[in-house]
Design an enzyme around this catalytic site. Structure first.
Site, short mmCIF file in Angstrom:
data_model
loop_
_atom_site.label_atom_id
_atom_site.label_comp_id
_atom_site.label_asym_id
_atom_site.label_seq_id
_atom_site.Cartn_x
_atom_site.Cartn_y
_atom_site.Cartn_z
N ARG A 174 2.77 37.54 27.83
CA ARG A 174 2.48 38.51 28.92
C ARG A 174 1.49 39.92 28.66
NH1 ARG A 174 8.24 38.16 29.15
NH2 ARG A 174 8.85 36.65 30.99
N LYS A 198 -13.16 41.99 33.74
CA LYS A 198 -12.83 40.86 34.55
C LYS A 198 -12.88 39.64 33.77
CE LYS A 198 -15.12 41.93 38.94
NZ LYS A 198 -16.23 41.49 40.02
N GLU A 230 -29.60 40.54 34.15
CA GLU A 230 -28.13 41.39 34.54
C GLU A 230 -28.47 42.78 34.14
OE1 GLU A 230 -25.57 40.55 36.49
OE2 GLU A 230 -25.49 38.14 36.03
N LYS A 254 -22.57 50.35 33.57
CA LYS A 254 -21.57 49.48 34.09
C LYS A 254 -20.21 50.25 33.85
CE LYS A 254 -19.16 45.17 34.44
NZ LYS A 254 -19.28 43.74 34.27
N GLU A 298 -12.74 46.96 41.62
CA GLU A 298 -13.68 46.69 42.65
C GLU A 298 -13.10 46.98 44.23
OE1 GLU A 298 -16.20 43.51 41.62
OE2 GLU A 298 -16.35 42.83 43.51
N ARG A 316 -17.99 49.41 42.67
CA ARG A 316 -18.16 48.42 41.63
C ARG A 316 -18.63 46.99 42.45
NH1 ARG A 316 -14.27 46.13 36.64
NH2 ARG A 316 -15.70 44.53 36.02
N ASN A 320 -22.57 43.61 42.32
CA ASN A 320 -22.73 42.17 42.76
C ASN A 320 -24.17 42.09 43.54
OD1 ASN A 320 -20.33 41.52 42.20
ND2 ASN A 320 -19.51 42.24 44.16
N HIS A 340 -26.13 38.89 43.90
CA HIS A 340 -24.92 37.86 43.58
C HIS A 340 -24.52 36.96 44.55
CE1 HIS A 340 -25.02 39.50 39.62
NE2 HIS A 340 -24.06 38.50 39.37
N HIS A 343 -25.07 33.29 43.91
CA HIS A 343 -24.15 32.47 43.91
C HIS A 343 -24.12 31.26 44.86
CE1 HIS A 343 -20.71 35.17 41.57
NE2 HIS A 343 -21.43 34.30 40.92
N HIS A 360 -27.13 31.11 35.74
CA HIS A 360 -26.75 32.13 36.51
C HIS A 360 -27.73 33.04 36.72
CE1 HIS A 360 -23.83 34.89 37.93
NE2 HIS A 360 -24.14 35.91 37.01
N1 LIG Z 1 -16.41 38.86 33.31
C1 LIG Z 1 -17.57 39.37 34.06
O1 LIG Z 1 -17.65 40.57 34.40
C2 LIG Z 1 -18.70 38.36 34.17
C3 LIG Z 1 -19.91 38.95 34.66
C4 LIG Z 1 -20.94 37.96 34.44
C5 LIG Z 1 -20.91 36.90 34.39
N2 LIG Z 1 -19.73 36.25 33.87
C6 LIG Z 1 -19.47 34.96 33.63
O2 LIG Z 1 -20.18 34.48 32.11
C7 LIG Z 1 -20.53 33.24 31.90
C8 LIG Z 1 -21.78 33.17 31.78
O3 LIG Z 1 -22.10 33.64 30.47
P1 LIG Z 1 -23.29 33.30 29.50
O4 LIG Z 1 -24.69 33.49 30.10
O5 LIG Z 1 -23.05 34.27 28.18
O6 LIG Z 1 -23.06 31.96 29.16
P2 LIG Z 1 -22.20 30.83 28.08
O7 LIG Z 1 -21.07 31.85 27.64
O8 LIG Z 1 -22.14 29.61 28.59
O9 LIG Z 1 -23.47 31.09 27.02
C9 LIG Z 1 -24.68 30.33 27.13
C10 LIG Z 1 -25.15 29.33 26.04
O10 LIG Z 1 -25.58 30.19 24.87
C11 LIG Z 1 -24.76 29.39 23.85
N3 LIG Z 1 -24.64 30.77 22.98
C12 LIG Z 1 -23.72 31.85 23.00
N4 LIG Z 1 -24.31 32.86 22.20
C13 LIG Z 1 -25.20 32.17 21.36
C14 LIG Z 1 -26.00 32.78 20.26
N5 LIG Z 1 -25.70 33.81 19.74
N6 LIG Z 1 -26.97 31.36 19.76
C15 LIG Z 1 -27.14 30.52 20.01
N7 LIG Z 1 -26.35 30.08 21.36
C16 LIG Z 1 -25.26 30.90 21.93
C17 LIG Z 1 -23.44 29.02 24.62
O11 LIG Z 1 -22.86 28.08 23.56
C18 LIG Z 1 -23.92 28.41 25.76
O12 LIG Z 1 -24.28 27.05 25.63
C19 LIG Z 1 -20.29 32.74 33.62
O13 LIG Z 1 -18.99 31.97 33.39
C20 LIG Z 1 -19.89 34.03 34.44
O14 LIG Z 1 -19.09 33.66 35.57
C21 LIG Z 1 -18.63 37.15 33.96
ZN LIG Z 2 -23.86 38.06 36.98
#
Ligand SMILES: NC(=O)c1ccc[n+]([C@@H]2O[C@H](COP(=O)([O-])OP(=O)(O)OC[C@H]3O[C@@H](n4cnc5c(N)ncnc54)[C@H](O)[C@@H]3O)[C@@H](O)[C@H]2O)c1
Ligand SMILES: [Zn+2]
Length: 389
Positions: free
Chosen positions: A141, A163, A205, A247, A257, A261, A265, A268, A272, A286
């Site tokens: 929980r 998030k 970003e 942020k 949000e 907040r 976006n 986005h 998206h 992304h």
């Molecule tokens: N929670 C939030 O507020 C929020 C905001 C923006 C995006 N997101 C989410 O984040 C995700 C995208 O995140 P991302 O771009 O970090 O992608 P990801 O986590 O898929 O990482 C991108 C790639 O880099 C690799 N990688 C990570 N760190 C590494 C390092 N130090 N060295 C070598 N390789 C490395 C990973 O294995 C992957 O292949 C999406 O699912 C998106 O929806 C969430």
């Molecule tokens: Zn984003």
């Protein structure tokens, strides 16, 4: 409530990072620090135990991050500080943010005999952070968790703000929870192994924070992007810290949000739709989709006479110079998307309320605002013209 930025002077000892910036996300009893700088993974044990009491940690990471050496570094630092650390390694990629992986991970965290006072530690990009954070929000929980973001996107954006979630066949991030981390360690050394394309996509970003509310920061990025891309520690730390501060301030004022907040976006809604159309594949990352989405938000703002073409040109030039896409035509592959299909995807977006599309538009660089006043027909005509460009 606000967030405070402060620089820490270099400290002695082998384990303590030489210099880092600390930003506080002010959320009452759920407030936490985001530390940004070099050497933080190697010092994680001390940094965690100085702030949080726990006996055990469940580290969640992906195979790429583990192979890059970050897992071993983190684990030995936690263990040296007296924390028992178990590890779960998930497959890299967006597909990991799923119910089956969440179920497996939740059971693994229970198998690790983590109790409510213990910690889940998310070591990786946004995929690992979103998944592990969501697991932490439901296992027993709700458990505390620490974010150790290893991509630029995760350091400037996804690790801060609480998030968490997974994807379903209906769409991205439609199942999840607001669950704030207890600490974020953004170690810029981890970015040394990040592929250039991922770094570039994550940078979008960061630029987004300047474009939505901080013209001075965007100007700084225009002048210093080369140093940031060369991964020079001071420039990189500054670029991440200003974005995180932006942020943190917004999240402190609007955690769930309901208003402001939504500015985060920017780019986005359009982005998206392109990402979904491209099937969330390597064809369009992304951040790349968001680069196009931000340019589209600025171009439609210009078409609505909200903004001059100088601002639009500055955004496009900045992204183009860095090798980022700015138009639909920049997406590799022959088949252009149908405007009606994009609009349909946009209509299924979480950002739709009472049938009205919520758009983030701009009156200038650093002057984004939220509107529900643009008619669907206007957006459709805009997208049709965009796709023909
Ligand atoms: N929670 C939030 O507020 C929020 C905001 C923006 C995006 N997101 C989410 O984040 C995700 C995208 O995140 P991302 O771009 O970090 O992608 P990801 O986590 O898929 O990482 C991108 C790639 O880099 C690799 N990688 C990570 N760190 C590494 C390092 N130090 N060295 C070598 N390789 C490395 C990973 O294995 C992957 O292949 C999406 O699912 C998106 O929806 C969430
Ligand atoms: Zn984003």
């Amino acid at each position: 409530m606000s967030a405070d930025i402060q620089s820490r002077p270099p400290a002695g000892g082998t384990q303590i990072p030489s210099a880092h910036t600390a930003i506080r996300v002010a959320l009452g009893s759920r407030s936490y620090e985001v530390l940004i700088g070099p050497g933080l993974i190697a010092a994680a044990g001390e940094l965690v135990t100085a702030r949080l009491t726990a006996a055990r940690c469940g580290i969640v990471t992906d195979a790429n991050v583990a192979a890059a050496g970050q897992l071993a570094r983190l684990r030995s630092s936690l263990e040296a500080a007296g924390l028992h650390a178990d590890t779960e390694i998930v497959a890299p990629g967006e597909g990991t943010k799923s119910f089956p992986v969440l179920a497996r991970l939740s059971e693994r965290l229970l198998e690790m005999r983590l109790e409510r006072g213990d910690l889940v530690v998310a070591l990786g990009g946004g995929v690992v952070g979103d998944l592990a954070g969501f697991a932490a929000s439901i296992v027993r929980r709700g458990m505390r968790f620490v974010q150790v973001p290893t991509t630029l996107l995760a350091q400037v954006d996804s690790s801060v703000g609480g998030k968490t979630g997974i994807n379903t066949t209906q769409g991205k991030n439609l199942v999840g929870a607001f669950h704030q981390p207890s600490l974020v360690l953004a170690d810029i050394d981890a970015l040394a192994t990040l592929p250039a394309r991922e770094f570039r996509a994550g940078y979008v970003e960061a630029a987004k924070f300047g474009l939505l509310g901080d013209a001075q920061y965007f100007g700084w990025l225009e002048r210093n992007a080369a140093s940031v891309f060369a991964r020079e520690p001071a420039a990189l730390t500054h670029a991440i810290a200003v974005a995180v501060q932006g942020k943190a301030d917004i999240v402190a004022r609007d955690e769930t949000e309901t208003g402001e907040r939504m500015l985060l976006n920017l780019g986005h809604t359009f982005g998206h739709a392109l990402e979904a159309w491209a099937g969330f594949s390597d064809r369009l990352l992304h951040g790349e989709a968001i680069a196009i989405g931000i340019c589209q938000a600025f171009r439609i703002s210009q078409q609505l006479n909200l903004i001059g073409n100088n601002s639009v040109a500055r955004v496009e030039q900045h992204f183009t110079a860095l090798g980022l896409p700015t138009r639909v035509a920049d997406i590799p592959g022959a088949d252009p998307p149908e405007p009606a299909r994009l609009l349909e995807i946009m209509g299924q977006d979480k950002k739709v309320r009472a049938g009205r599309l919520t758009l983030i538009l701009a009156r200038g660089i650093g002057e984004a605002f939220i509107t529900r006043d643009v008619a669907a027909d206007t957006v459709r005509a805009f997208l049709a013209a965009e796709i023909c460009r």
